[in-house]
Write a protein that holds these residues in place. Sequence first.
Motif, PDB file in Angstrom:
ATOM      1  N   UNK A   1       0.801  -1.228   0.000  1.00  0.00           N
ATOM      2  CA  UNK A   1       0.000   0.000   0.000  1.00  0.00           C
ATOM      3  C   UNK A   1       0.831   1.274   0.000  1.00  0.00           C
ATOM      4  N   UNK A   2       2.175   1.170   0.181  1.00  0.00           N
ATOM      5  CA  UNK A   2       3.018   2.361   0.216  1.00  0.00           C
ATOM      6  C   UNK A   2       4.302   2.124  -0.582  1.00  0.00           C
ATOM      7  N   UNK A   3       4.768   3.180  -1.232  1.00  0.00           N
ATOM      8  CA  UNK A   3       5.996   3.055  -2.024  1.00  0.00           C
ATOM      9  C   UNK A   3       7.194   2.726  -1.158  1.00  0.00           C
ATOM     10  N   UNK A   4       7.250   3.311   0.018  1.00  0.00           N
ATOM     11  CA  UNK A   4       8.343   3.036   0.946  1.00  0.00           C
ATOM     12  C   UNK A   4       7.781   2.951   2.354  1.00  0.00           C
ATOM     13  N   UNK A   5       8.367   2.083   3.160  1.00  0.00           N
ATOM     14  CA  UNK A   5       7.994   1.943   4.566  1.00  0.00           C
ATOM     15  C   UNK A   5       9.250   2.135   5.402  1.00  0.00           C
ATOM     16  N   UNK A   6       9.177   3.031   6.375  1.00  0.00           N
ATOM     17  CA  UNK A   6      10.303   3.333   7.257  1.00  0.00           C
ATOM     18  C   UNK A   6      10.022   2.788   8.649  1.00  0.00           C
ATOM     19  N   UNK A   7      11.074   2.298   9.291  1.00  0.00           N
ATOM     20  CA  UNK A   7      10.959   1.833  10.671  1.00  0.00           C
ATOM     21  C   UNK A   7      12.275   2.203  11.352  1.00  0.00           C
ATOM     22  N   UNK A   8      12.321   3.392  11.910  1.00  0.00           N
ATOM     23  CA  UNK A   8      13.559   3.973  12.417  1.00  0.00           C
ATOM     24  C   UNK A   8      13.571   3.956  13.942  1.00  0.00           C
ATOM     25  N   UNK A   9      14.559   3.285  14.508  1.00  0.00           N
ATOM     26  CA  UNK A   9      14.731   3.230  15.962  1.00  0.00           C
ATOM     27  C   UNK A   9      13.519   2.587  16.646  1.00  0.00           C
ATOM     28  N   UNK A  10      13.090   1.451  16.107  1.00  0.00           N
ATOM     29  CA  UNK A  10      11.922   0.749  16.648  1.00  0.00           C
ATOM     30  C   UNK A  10      12.259  -0.687  17.044  1.00  0.00           C
ATOM     31  N   UNK A  11      12.914  -1.429  16.174  1.00  0.00           N
ATOM     32  CA  UNK A  11      13.084  -2.867  16.392  1.00  0.00           C
ATOM     33  C   UNK A  11      13.837  -3.178  17.680  1.00  0.00           C
TER      34      UNK A  11
ATOM     35  N   UNK B   1      10.493  -9.644  22.258  1.00  0.00           N
ATOM     36  CA  UNK B   1      10.569 -11.055  21.881  1.00  0.00           C
ATOM     37  C   UNK B   1      11.065 -11.220  20.451  1.00  0.00           C
ATOM     38  N   UNK B   2      11.747 -12.334  20.203  1.00  0.00           N
ATOM     39  CA  UNK B   2      12.177 -12.655  18.851  1.00  0.00           C
ATOM     40  C   UNK B   2      10.978 -12.791  17.917  1.00  0.00           C
ATOM     41  N   UNK B   3       9.889 -13.308  18.446  1.00  0.00           N
ATOM     42  CA  UNK B   3       8.685 -13.471  17.623  1.00  0.00           C
ATOM     43  C   UNK B   3       8.180 -12.121  17.126  1.00  0.00           C
ATOM     44  N   UNK B   4       8.185 -11.110  18.002  1.00  0.00           N
ATOM     45  CA  UNK B   4       7.736  -9.781  17.584  1.00  0.00           C
ATOM     46  C   UNK B   4       8.668  -9.180  16.533  1.00  0.00           C
ATOM     47  N   UNK B   5       9.959  -9.396  16.689  1.00  0.00           N
ATOM     48  CA  UNK B   5      10.920  -8.873  15.705  1.00  0.00           C
ATOM     49  C   UNK B   5      10.684  -9.520  14.346  1.00  0.00           C
ATOM     50  N   UNK B   6      10.525 -10.836  14.323  1.00  0.00           N
ATOM     51  CA  UNK B   6      10.270 -11.545  13.066  1.00  0.00           C
ATOM     52  C   UNK B   6       8.954 -11.082  12.440  1.00  0.00           C
TER      53      UNK B   6
ATOM     54  N   UNK C   1      15.262   1.197  27.635  1.00  0.00           N
ATOM     55  CA  UNK C   1      14.153   0.758  26.792  1.00  0.00           C
ATOM     56  C   UNK C   1      14.616  -0.053  25.590  1.00  0.00           C
ATOM     57  N   UNK C   2      15.912  -0.109  25.352  1.00  0.00           N
ATOM     58  CA  UNK C   2      16.445  -0.909  24.242  1.00  0.00           C
ATOM     59  C   UNK C   2      16.665  -2.331  24.728  1.00  0.00           C
ATOM     60  N   UNK C   3      15.931  -3.253  24.143  1.00  0.00           N
ATOM     61  CA  UNK C   3      15.909  -4.635  24.619  1.00  0.00           C
ATOM     62  C   UNK C   3      16.912  -5.533  23.907  1.00  0.00           C
TER      63      UNK C   3
END
Length: 204
Positions: free
Chosen positions: A118-128, A133-138, A165-167
Amino acid sequence: GRTGERVTSVEDAQIAAELYGLRISKFLRKPPLPRVLKTLELIREVNPNPGSILEVGCGRGTAMWPMMEALAGTRFYGADSYEGRGGDLRAMRDAGVAQSGDGYHLPAQALTGLARASHDAVLCLEVLEHLESDRDVEAAAGELLRVSRDLVLVSVPSVKDGNPDHKRLFTAGALRNLFLRAGAARVELQEVPKHFVVSVRKNP
């Protein structure tokens, strides 16, 4: 930038949005961060005129405001696990910021309701690095690819920074393998001070 009118500069947009209740981050009055500049550079390399960009974990716009200024005509959307963030995006839209779209109260690992490609680009900055949990990251990696037409850009810290807050701390290899397992055709990493910026392509 009076409210109710189309605003054409980021400075006017910030003033107008504040009148509609948006609290502007202190970072917006500083030069863009190196990881934001690198992200913008990578967007332009792939698509100089993207129609729409979704930022997952958009916060108060540390990345979005500089990109709005640089990418005139691109419509920006935001998703954030903080419920109030959707209101921030709506405040920008109501203030007449032509580039702002809707805001969604959604976490990175479950972008439910957003259509595939639905979008040309998707950004995810300073989130992962915030996901426990590994499951949430995957799941997040899969969701970012699902809603993008081609390009996903991710940034994470590359060194320990003492933020409670960085896990997790990612290695370059772990990031590459994460997105390859999620179905990416290409994954490239670049380094800026204390951060990795990852360019992920769905298409060969």
